[in-house]
Each structure stands twice: as structure tokens, then as C-alpha cells.
Design an enzyme around this catalytic site. Structure first.
Site, PDB file in Angstrom:
ATOM      1  CG  PHE A  93      -1.857   1.198   1.216  1.00 41.19           C
ATOM      2  CD1 PHE A  93      -3.123   1.079   0.653  1.00 41.19           C
ATOM      3  CD2 PHE A  93      -1.486   2.430   1.732  1.00 41.19           C
ATOM      4  CE1 PHE A  93      -3.990   2.166   0.609  1.00 41.19           C
ATOM      5  CE2 PHE A  93      -2.347   3.525   1.692  1.00 41.19           C
ATOM      6  CZ  PHE A  93      -3.604   3.392   1.133  1.00 41.19           C
ATOM      7  CG  ASP A 135       5.569   3.923   1.745  1.00 38.33           C
ATOM      8  OD1 ASP A 135       5.601   4.638   2.761  1.00 38.33           O
ATOM      9  OD2 ASP A 135       4.542   3.755   1.056  1.00 38.33           O
ATOM     10  CE  LYS A 148      -0.320   5.966   7.646  1.00 36.43           C
ATOM     11  NZ  LYS A 148      -1.757   5.929   7.801  1.00 36.43           N
ATOM     12  CB  THR A 154       0.296  25.387  -3.370  1.00 32.76           C
ATOM     13  OG1 THR A 154      -0.277  25.367  -4.663  1.00 32.76           O
ATOM     14  CG2 THR A 154       0.128  26.770  -2.745  1.00 32.76           C
TER      15      THR A 154
END
Ligand SMILES: Cc1ncc(COP(=O)(O)O)c(C=O)c1O
Length: 500
Positions: free
Chosen positions: A217, A326, A357, A381
Site C-alpha cells: 500500500f 516507504d 503519519k 503550493t
């Protein structure tokens, strides 16, 4: 309102009157050292079933505005403290899911509330800059104090982002840019490349790929989703890329008892990885990078050995692919080390380590070679949030001051040993208990029983999450102590007795 909350919380933190009551210790658990999380509550307290009437009312109200299919219940964040989440019906639950594993040091930590009262921080909270073009004066210092102080080995550069998916999405772009620059010999792109990229065609938009693992994931944005293979619900109806997907080892637990079988399984998967890299090169879609979680989380808490990851890193190097770890869910201390991949003791560090997280915003650390060659190639941004960086610096201070990584190892041991005992006690319900630090999981005999157990433990004041097909995942904050593990195990024991 906010200032009254802050002063109330600070007063509470000074009162030191929230000692653990030993009530409800029916589980086989040993007497745990009752160290104290000062601002914590002393146990769960349930007043209604969950969701209670007020939560149901609010769900209906929000349902008029947006899809509420995933909402569990509404929360009272002002009243939540330490390891305990309080809902709008006044139910107080020991939170072992922590906002999908994203709360590092519990709710309303006094050190974080204190930051809010410092007038020097006001401007950082009020003014959110477009960091990529107009960063504040203190940004290099603040980022050095926070993120760079925990940089994984081999990395002195970090790109901040806002969430896990946008960290991975941009990390993938960095790998593609690196790969093409390498291929071009770092010369300027051709006119054909410049023109074709504007209409989504090669050579400007090359057919490169990222290799990922079944069960992995990495987020729900378009690029990330092509590497996410945990659940159908995330992927259905969304166009994707033809990128290679390798099997992730399906290990037997406890790992120490199945070293030979597990090594064979890992060798099979590594062979598959190499085979896929060769096949995709032949197909004209070379693999620019490999992305992997240290423990597949959402996909079911699937572990692999340090040896597997070191070999995977070597395969990436051999074939000229970047190696992206990851750490969005595993990072921040929950495995007992700040980064889960530190457990692998790699000689050759990863090229990219992404996070979010527990690190409160997001981003990725990277090796020098992975730096994009021009501004705006990796850009959006906000590119992160300096106010979250302020909090992160303080979170890191608390982790160091309170030796929270050692606490994680200690409470993780109590949790995993408890899960081993429960799986022995309820062999027809539980199996495959596994974990590193407090990052633990156990399989339940089927999805229906798992879901029922999650509801029943919640109704008794413990909030847990599911993962994979039928696993329960444990994701407490770093301030979770041994005695919290025993509160949880007692309640889980009661619920399992109802589900034999
Ligand atoms: C390993 C991993 N990568 C990426 C993500 C995506 O993060 P976000 O939900 O912040 O986009 C998650 C989220 O759960 C994750 O666990």
C-alpha cells in the site's frame, strides 16, 4: 476556547493524579510496572454503545453533505488525552489505532500544547507559506532541528510534502527524473522530448515503470495507486499503469521457528523480482525504481527478513533501479527503532525513504543523486507545513527525553507475548501473532469474526484496527506503556471468550 483548553491541560499535567487503577485485570497478564503517563486517563470508560446517539446524529447531518460510509464515530478532541480518545457521547477508549497510526505521543500532549502558548511561534501557525518559492527565514534551521536530526543513514537531504500519498507520488517522479537524466548522460532533453511530453506521448513521457509488491500500500493518488495492491476498494474504476507486481513473501510465524522455510519463500520472491525487471525491460518499460514497505501494513502486516531487504537492495543496484523504502506507516519509532529499515543494517543505504503519519506532515529523504535538477520539477503550493515542523521538533525532544523507543521495545514485548498467550488460549480464533516493537498484528479465523471482535472490543473501550483479509493491527502511540498493553489484553481476552 483554545487557550482555556491549553491552561486546563497544563494544570492537569501538573496535578499528577491520574494513576492507573488496577481494576479489571482478569487476563493472565503479569503485574506490569505502573509507570505513569502524567496527562493520561486511568482506563477506558464506556457510557453507550459506539457509535452513540450523538455520533449517529452527527453522521446523519454530515451524510447530507458528503459520503460518511467510513465514519466510525465523532470525537471530542478537547477531552481526549494521552492514550485515550474520547467520543462525543462521552465514551473514553484506549486508542490502539491512533488515527491510522499517525499520533506519535498521544492526544493533547502538554509539550505540544505549550508550543501553542509561545508567542514566538504565532506567525508560524497563522501564516502558511508556499514553501517552494517563499520559505520563512527560520526554515533551514527548523528543518535541520527536526527532520534532518532523524535522517536515515546515507541521507542528508529531505523534501517536505503534506501527506503520505503526495510524498510517494513525488518520490516516484524524482526516481523517473533521475533515471532519465542518467540515461541521457545529464545532457539537455531533445526537442522531441520537450514537444511530446505536452501530449502525454513518448519520448517526453517515457514508458518507465515502478516495481511494487502484491499486498503493498503506497497511497491512493494515481501514481501511488498503481503500486497499491492491498484492497479492491482503493483501485476499482481507476485507470492504471502496466507496471510489474512481484509476490511479497508469505512468511510463517514466529519467524525464529521457520527460518529455513521462510528463507526459501523469500528466495522465490527475489527471483520473481529479477525476472520481472528483465521482462519489463524487454517490454520497453524499464523499471526505474522498486518501492517497498518494511512491513506491509494496510495489506495485512506482512513481514520479511533483513536478509530479504538487503538482497532486494542489491537487486535494485544490479539493475540500475532506485530503491525506495516507504516508511509512511512504519516510521517514527513504533518498531522500536526510529526507522523500521534500521533493523536491516544495510551497508548500501536506500535511495529514497518516504514518511508521513507520526512525522506529522510528509516528505522523503533522498540521496544526493536523486535531487531534481531544476526548480518546479518537484513542486506544489505548500510543499509541507512549517507549523507541523515545529510540532515535530518537539515530538522528537519528547521521544529523546522520555526514551520512548526503549518504552516501545518494552511495551511491544508485553503486547506480543500477550498475543502469543491469547493465540495459545484461543487456537480456533487467533493465529500468526507477529510484530516488531508495538507494530503488532494477529490473524483471526475469518473476516466476519475479526470485524465482530473489533466492534466488541470497541464497545468495551479499546479501539483497534483491521488490516489485510482478516488481521487485527495494533498501532498504539509511542507513550503506550506495558500497563496499557495489559488493559488491552484483558479486554481482548474477554471478547475472545465470547467468540470461541
Ligand atoms: C505505507 C503507506 N504509504 C502511503 C500511505 C498513504 O498516506 P496518506 O494516507 O497520508 O496519503 C499510507 C497510508 O496509510 C501507508 O500506510
Amino acid at each position: 476556547m483554545a487557550s482555556s483548553l491549553i491552561s486546563r491541560q497544563l494544570t492537569l499535567s501538573l496535578q499528577k493524579n491520574h494513576r492507573l487503577s488496577a481494576a479489571g485485570c482478569r487476563y493472565v497478564s503479569k503485574a506490569a510496572a505502573k509507570t505513569q503517563v502524567e496527562y493520561d486517563y486511568d482506563g477506558p470508560l464506556m457510557k453507550t454503545a459506539v457509535p452513540g446517539p450523538r455520533s449517529q446524529e452527527l453522521t446523519k447531518q454530515l451524510g447530507e453533505i458528503q459520503n460518511v460510509g467510513a465514519i466510525n464515530f465523532f470525537c471530542n478532541y478537547e477531552e481526549s488525552r494521552g492514550n485515550y480518545l474520547v467520543d462525543v457521547d462521552g465514551n473514553r477508549m484506549l486508542d490502539i489505532y491512533t488515527q491510522i497510526s499517525s499520533i506519535p505521543i498521544g492526544y493533547n500532549h502538554p509539550a505540544l500544547l505549550k508550543l501553542m502558548t509561545n508567542p514566538n511561534n504565532l506567525s508560524t501557525f497563522v501564516n502558511r507559506p508556499a514553501l517552494g518559492i517563499l520559505p520563512p527565514e527560520n526554515f533551514p534551521d527548523k528543518i535541520t532541528e527536526s527532520l534532518l536530526s532523524v535522517a536515515p543513514s546515507g541521507m542528508s537531504r529531505v523534501q517536505t510534502m503534506a501527506c503520505g500519498s503526495c510524498s510517494n507520488e513525488n518520490a516516484f517522479k524524482a526516481m523517473f527524473i533521475w533515471y532519465k537524466n542518467k540515461e541521457r548522460g545529464y545532457s539537455s532533453p531533445s526537442d522531441a522530448e520537450l514537444n511530446s511530453c505536452m501530449i502525454n506521448q513518448a519520448p517526453g513521457c517515457p514508458d518507465l515503470s515502478i516495481l511494487s509488491f502484491m499486498g503493498g500500500f503506497h497511497g491512493r493518488t494515481m501514481g501511488c495507486l498503481a503500486t497499491t495492491h492491498s484492497k479492491v476498494i482503493h483501485k476499482l474504476d481507476v485507470p492504471s499503469f502496466d507496471w510489474p507486481i512481484a509476490s511479497f513473501p508469505r512468511l510463517q510465524y514466529p519467524l525464529e521457528e521457520f527460518t529455513r522455510e521462510n528463507a526459501q519463500e523469500e528466495a522465490r520472491c527475489l527471483e520473481e523480482v529479477e525476472d520481472l525487471i528483465v521482462r519489463w525491460r524487454q517490454k520497453g518499460k524499464p523499471v526505474a525504481g522498486i518501492v517497498v514497505e518494511p512491513i506491509q501494513a494496510e495489506g495485512g502486516d506482512n513481514h520479511a527478513s533483513p536478509d530479504f531487504f538487503r538482497k532486494l537492495r542489491s537487486v535494485a543496484r544490479k539493475h540500475g533501479c532506485a530503491f525506495h523504502v516507504d516508511e509512511v506507516q512504519t516510521g517514527g519509532g513504533c518498531t522500536g527503532k526510529f526507522w523500521a529499515h534500521e533493523h536491516w543494517a544495510m551497508d548500501d543505504p536506500a535511495d529514497i525513504v518516504s514518511f508521513s503519519k507520526k512525522l506529522l506532515s510528509g516528505g522523503y529523504f533522498y540521496r544526493d543523486e536523486l535531487q531534481a535538477d531544476k526548480g518546479y520539477r518537484i513542486f506544489n503550493t505548500w510543499m509541507g507545513d512549517p507549523s507541523k515542523n515545529l510540532f515535530l521538533a518537539e515530538v522528537l525532544n519528547v521521544i529523546r527525553r522520555e526514551n520512548l523507543l526503549e518504552e516501545v521495545v518494552r511495551s511491544g514485548k508485553a503486547l506480543l507475548n500477550g498475543l502469543y498467550e491469547l493465540q495459545t488460549q484461543y487456537p480456533s480464533v487467533l493465529s500468526r501473532a507477529r510484530g516488531q516493537g508495538t507494530f503488532c498484528a494477529v490473524d483471526v479465523r475469518d473476516a466476519e469474526t475479526r470485524d465482530r471482535i473489533l466492534v466488541q472490543t470497541r464497545d468495551k473501550g479499546v479501539l483497534l484496527g483491521g488490516c489485510g483479509d482478516s488481521s487485527i493491527r495494533f498501532r498504539p502511540a509511542l507513550i503506550f506503556k506495558e500497563y496499557h498493553a495489559h488493559i488491552l489484553l484483558n479486554i481482548l481476552n474477554d471478547v475472545l471468550a465470547q467468540n470461541k
